[in-house]
Scaffold this active site. Structure first.
Site: not given
Ligand code: NAD
Length: 298
Positions: A65-66, A96, A171, A246
């Protein structure tokens, strides 16, 4: 093969859930986005009608999740999963978030006899798709060991940094360093370009010299130096400026709590926040290269 509940099917979670299916696990998913659910269904996942349904018969519940409030809401909210999870389920949060929130969720679940580990990832969207992520875990050794099989279906490295919360600390240390490397590499390339150097040639020189670092090796921020990276795709795809901002905010909070001095991390936090405020929050974090474009001389 395990029964897995997966919550959060965004840029990272979508391909991670698909890789679990490919490895033969039975995966039930939930997301607030209908489009994300449809894509996961196409990849072979079963779609839950509400978040509670992912816990049914699950050996593992994984969340991606975000930010903090999403994770806290899903597990500890008024209709959170803490009352629905069975004791044999191991909860793995890959988002994260702050170490404090990870510890809070872990402690509240532990009171109900449910095991929890934090397992944030490194490797980006490319790593999520290729199944080559690095998992940086915090939790009891036995819990991390129990998670290894499912984590290995989505990644190639599983580290244990310490107890619950330690994965999140490791991380943000990594991402703070990454932001400094990205900003510094961008500045150096722009300085060379401003003096007439070819960005490809300069990159090659620094790659074979003491300035060598990960961004020059695999993620060059200057357009058209490297194929298949966000800078050569108008900074689309990859790791968003807003997500980097963030993570840098989490790093500064952690520094304030511990008294650690992180002047470079503080600088890059301000750099990424202002770049976001200028309208670049949804671009890849390597777009910071454009922020340090030399001013035209009058
Ligand atoms: P994203 O915004 O693409 O995806 C998040 C998903 O969570 C969305 O599909 C959203 O609809 C869903 N969501 C939000 N609230 C929800 C709830 N209550 N119930 C169910 N689903 C819900 O984000 P992402 O890029 O996939 O990143 C996710 C995590 O991974 C973050 O914490 C980010 O910091 C970490 N991260 C991302 C990357 C990257 O390159 N994108 C790399 C490493 C770590």
């Amino acid at each position: 093969m395990a029964t897995v509940g997966f919550i959060g099917l965004g840029n990272m979670g979508g391909p991670m859930a698909a890789n679990l299916v490919k490895a033969g696990h039975q995966v039930t998913v939930f997301d607030l986005s209908e489009a994300a659910l449809a894509q996961a269904q196409e990849a072979g996942c079963a779609v839950a009608s509400d978040v509670g349904e992912v816990t049914k018969g699950a050996d593992f519940v994984i969340s991606m999740l975000p930010a903090d409030h999403h994770v806290e809401g899903v597990y500890l909210g008024s209709d959170g999963l803490q009352t629905q999870l069975a004791k044999q389920t191991l909860v793995i949060d890959c988002s994260t978030i702050s170490a404090e929130t990870a510890r809070k969720v872990g402690a509240e679940l532990a009171e109900r006899g449910i095991s929890f580990i934090d397992a944030p990832v490194s490797g980006g969207v490319g790593g999520a798709k290729a199944g080559t992520l690095t998992f940086i875990c915090g939790g009891r050794e036995s819990a991390v060991d129990a998670a290894r099989d499912v984590l290995n279906a989505m990644g190639k490295n599983v580290f244990r940094a310490g107890d619950v919360g330690a994965g999140q600390v490791a991380k943000i240390c990594n991402n703070m360093l990454l932001s400094v490397l990205m900003a510094g590499t961008s500045e150096a390339l722009q300085l060379g370009i401003a003096h007439g150097l070819d960005a490809k040639v300069l990159s090659e020189i620094m790659l074979q010299s003491s300035g060598r670092n990960w961004t020059l090796e695999v993620y060059n921020p200057c357009p058209d130096v490297m194929e298949g990276v966000p800078s050569s795709n108008d900074y689309q795809g990859g790791f968003l400026v807003d997500l980097m901002a963030k993570d840098l905010g989490l790093a500064q909070q952690a520094a304030l709590r511990s008294g650690a001095a992180t002047p470079m991390g503080s600088l890059t936090l301000n750099l990424y926040r202002s770049w976001s405020q200028l309208g670049h929050g949804r671009e890849d974090f390597s777009s910071i290269f454009k922020y340090v474009t030399p001013q035209t001389k009058k």
